[in-house]
Design an enzyme around this catalytic site. Structure first.
Site, short mmCIF file in Angstrom:
data_model
loop_
_atom_site.label_atom_id
_atom_site.label_comp_id
_atom_site.label_asym_id
_atom_site.label_seq_id
_atom_site.Cartn_x
_atom_site.Cartn_y
_atom_site.Cartn_z
N LYS A 91 37.69 34.55 38.82
CA LYS A 91 38.08 34.59 40.24
C LYS A 91 36.92 35.08 41.10
O LYS A 91 36.60 34.47 42.13
CB LYS A 91 39.30 35.49 40.42
CG LYS A 91 39.83 35.52 41.85
CD LYS A 91 41.09 36.34 41.95
CE LYS A 91 40.79 37.83 41.86
NZ LYS A 91 41.98 38.67 42.12
N ASP B 268 43.91 33.88 43.56
CA ASP B 268 44.40 35.25 43.56
C ASP B 268 45.92 35.22 43.68
O ASP B 268 46.54 34.16 43.56
CB ASP B 268 43.77 36.05 44.70
CG ASP B 268 44.28 35.61 46.07
OD1 ASP B 268 44.88 34.51 46.17
OD2 ASP B 268 44.10 36.36 47.04
#
Length: 214
Positions: free
Chosen positions: A120, A138
């Site tokens: 991420k 997320d």
């Protein structure tokens, strides 16, 4: 969700916000990397408060290494998990100096080899700092993708791969920001604010929330 509806969603999000960007404050790829590292399980607002004090003093790997771990902690101790994050930042800075001449590498494998940097974080840096069409999934993007029917998946990796397939190429660069901001301010976790959602007519969420009574 069919491709026409998917395209309409991103056309609408672009109309609402033509130039989306991260809410983290930074002025270089290195500052962005550190800000994203610090933002895990913390708010962008909280991170910005700390980095507004940190970056004027230390805005390169060499300068943060010169601060030392204790010196860095003085600046970031208001952020959750600051001790662990301080260790990751210091080790990341050491690697950047020793292996990459103090520069942030624009390569996924190199980024993911840095302490505390997962997929991420790497996606955010590649997208925001280097303009690559990546999507960092997320909690906001995961929720919006599943709730709307845009790219349902059981985990962030599955959602990411599905988004990369269904989002039209012209929207890929900004898709990350549109979805994150939509989840943060409209399609909220506890109660989505469907009554003022620009993409509500296109959304496949069945339990639409009505406007609160005055």
């Amino acid at each position: 969700m069919n491709s026409a509806k998917c395209r309409a969603i991103f056309e609408t999000l672009r109309e609402v916000n033509p130039t989306p960007t991260t809410e983290l404050e930074y002025s270089s790829p290195f500052e962005l990397l550190i800000a994203v590292l610090l933002s895990a399980q913390a708010t962008d607002v909280g991170v910005n408060k700390a980095t507004r004090l940190l970056f004027p003093v230390a805005h390169s790997p060499q300068q943060i290494l010169a601060l030392g771990e204790a010196g860095l902690i003085d600046y970031i101790k208001t952020i959750g998990l600051y001790k662990t994050k301080a260790k990751h930042v210091m080790e990341t800075c050491r690697i950047l100096v020793e292996k990459y001449d103090g520069k942030v590498p624009p390569v996924r494998e190199a980024l993911e080899s840095l302490p505390g940097v997962g997929r991420k974080t790497a996606n955010v840096v590649l997208n925001v700092a280097f303009g690559q069409p990546t999507i960092a999934v997320d909690t906001h993007i995961f929720r919006v993708s599943n709730r709307t029917g845009l790219a349902p998946g059981k985990n962030p990796d599955a959602v990411e791969q599905k988004l990369l397939k269904v989002v039209p190429k012209e929207f890929l660069h900004d898709a990350h920001h549109w979805l994150i901001l939509h989840g943060r301010y409209v399609c909220k976790a506890r109660k989505p604010e469907c009554w003022h959602c620009a993409i509500e007519p296109l959304c496949e969420f069945k339990e639409k929330t009505p406007a609160p009574k005055q």
